[in-house]
Design an enzyme around this catalytic site. Structure first.
Site, PDB file in Angstrom:
ATOM      1  CG  ASP A 118      -1.243   6.390   3.846  1.00  0.00           C
ATOM      2  OD1 ASP A 118      -0.161   6.729   4.335  1.00  0.00           O
ATOM      3  OD2 ASP A 118      -2.348   6.583   4.400  1.00  0.00           O
TER       4      ASP A 118
ATOM      5  NE  ARG B 211       1.069  -0.401   7.132  1.00  0.00           N
ATOM      6  CZ  ARG B 211       1.123  -1.662   6.709  1.00  0.00           C
ATOM      7  NH1 ARG B 211       0.408  -2.574   7.305  1.00  0.00           N
ATOM      8  NH2 ARG B 211       1.902  -2.016   5.693  1.00  0.00           N
ATOM      9  CG  ASN B 212      -1.385   2.533   4.273  1.00  0.00           C
ATOM     10  OD1 ASN B 212      -1.185   3.324   5.191  1.00  0.00           O
ATOM     11  ND2 ASN B 212      -0.435   1.785   3.749  1.00  0.00           N
TER      12      ASN B 212
ATOM     13  CG  ASP C 142       2.317   0.668   2.215  1.00  0.00           C
ATOM     14  OD1 ASP C 142       2.262  -0.475   2.712  1.00  0.00           O
ATOM     15  OD2 ASP C 142       2.667   1.673   2.868  1.00  0.00           O
TER      16      ASP C 142
END
Ligand code: ADE
Length: 437
Positions: free
Chosen positions: A217, A203-204, A199
């Site tokens: 994350d 955003r992570n 992922d």
């Protein structure tokens, strides 16, 4: 391909050599050798990631990899966000040396069931195994009192996507490349440990006050449950489509090579200051476009060399994508030689012809890959039989040449020639900037 890659790209089936290595290990070593999706580490001496799920008792995994923190050392100051399991707060942690350091505190809200506690603490069991300047650092956990907490280093600028959107156009290219270099270095560390993130997205990534970017994350299934970008596929998996390599979407083949695809998307997000990849296209259209060979164009003001690296990460054939170690050394070279970043994609767009001489560039894809990407694989033998065995030989072809090798349908001739024109432009860019990974 290195030995490590060889192991990583097998599908968890033990080869003769793997069986021998496994048989020689003691049981504890065996668990250490267990890669996240069943892969086996080549050498017991190399530090590898251990999947917490290989522990019968997940609490044992947490205590092996994370320090228990006494709550008297934690001061919660304010709520900074909401996670799937409960609030995320900022605060202070008193270290054993009596220093106070800023921390972020993830809490598990009351009323949870055992499964939720296990999933929540899974992230700490993973993070606690890593020690790298570009991976978010776990300070410890609170499991012996309530609420259950995970305490990590505080990152003043929050997540990379919103940080870039807030500061649109404010950084130099070298600062942006520095951020990308940090992320690639963190990812090299993770892939060397045998950990596949699944992922990786802006955003992570978290950003601290010195603009240092750190990968965060962790936790696989949980992470994907938590990620608002993750959508269900027809095979039932929950996947962040725009960030994910085609083979991972189609048949869940996640690997460090699929992380490299996602890394290319992160590069695009960074160079476009947090733009949404593929804009408002639907997930289905993104999948179809990628399958047809479409790739994201260079963001405005993006150096050619960086867009080339993105394209390299987005090769259909996963073994052709760069390894993170190659990405780090390529970005290091660009940083050491900033004039290599001066040619922007818009400076060379519209240049129709590649100079005739044989260029000195690496072959990104084979004739077969190229024809696959434009759904013209049936002509592979026509090209090879006529002596067109390399991509640069193809770039000199006219529509007449295409007809002569036996492509009779006019629609197919057009599709091939239009793709040859794009290839010419790409190869010209590579030749101009001497792109070498
Ligand atoms: N949000 C989530 N984790 C964070 C962290 N470590 N620092 C700052 N903001 C965060």
């Amino acid at each position: 391909m290195t030995l490590l890659d060889d192991y990583r790209f097998t599908d968890g089936r033990a080869t003769g050599c793997q069986w021998y290595i496994k048989a020689k290990m003691k049981s504890d070593d065996k668990r250490r050798a267990q890669y996240q999706n069943g892969h086996v580490a080549p050498f017991p001496g190399i530090k590898t990631y251990i999947d917490p799920d290989t522990y019968e008792d997940p609490t044992q995994a947490v205590h092996e990899f994370a320090k228990e923190i006494d709550t008297s050392r934690i001061r919660i100051e304010r709520v900074i966000g909401a996670g799937e399991f409960g609030e995320v707060c900022s605060g202070r942690l008193r270290t054993p040396g009596k220093k106070e350091i800023p921390v972020a505190i993830k809490t598990l809200k009351g009323g949870y069931v055992e499964r939720q506690r296990k999933d929540f603490l899974r992230e700490a069991s993973i993070m606690g195994q890593f020690d790298h300047p570009n991976i978010i650092r776990l300070e410890g956990v609170v499991t012996k009192s309530r609420p259950v907490m995970i305490v990590v280093e505080y990152m003043e600028n929050g997540s990379l996507d919103s940080f870039l959107r807030k500061h649109d156009g404010h950084f130099t290219i070298i600062q942006l490349v520095g951020m990308l270099r940090g992320i690639a270095s963190g990812m090299k560390y993770l892939s060397d440990m045998g950990y596949v993130h699944r992922d990786l997205a802006a955003r992570n990534i978290l950003v601290n006050s010195n603009l240092v970017c750190k990968v965060s994350d962790f936790g696989l299934s949980r992470v994907l449950e938590d990620d608002p970008e993750a959508a269900y596929t027809t095979t039932g998996g929950k996947i962040p489509i725009r960030w994910t390599a085609p083979e991972a979407i189609a048949f869940r083949k996640f690997s460090s090579a699929s992380d490299a695809w996602s890394y290319g998307i992160v590069m695009w997000e960074v160079m476009s200051y947090g733009e949404r990849p593929y804009w408002e296209m639907s997930n289905q259209d993104v999948i179809l476009s990628i399958e047809e060979g479409y790739r994201l164009p260079a963001p405005m003001g993006c150096p050619v060399a960086l867009h080339q690296l993105m394209l390299h990460c987005w090769q259909k054939e996963r073994n052709h994508r760069p390894k993170f170690t190659d990405v780090v050394s390529f970005l290091d070279k660009l940083i050491r030689n900033p004039s290599s970043l001066l040619t922007l994609v818009e400076d060379i767009q519209g240049l129709p012809e590649s100079p005739g001489d044989v260029p000195d560039y690496p072959m990104f894809i084979s004739i077969g890959d190229w024809l696959d990407s434009i759904k013209m694989s049936q002509y592979k033998n026509n090209f090879l039989a006529a002596g067109f065995t390399t991509l640069d030989s193809v770039t000199t072809m006219s529509i007449e040449d295409v007809r002569q090798i036996g492509v009779t349908l006019i629609g197919h001739q057009r599709r091939i020639v239009s793709s040859i024109q794009t290839l010419r432009l790409q190869l010209f860019q590579v030749q101009e900037k001497g792109f070498h990974v």
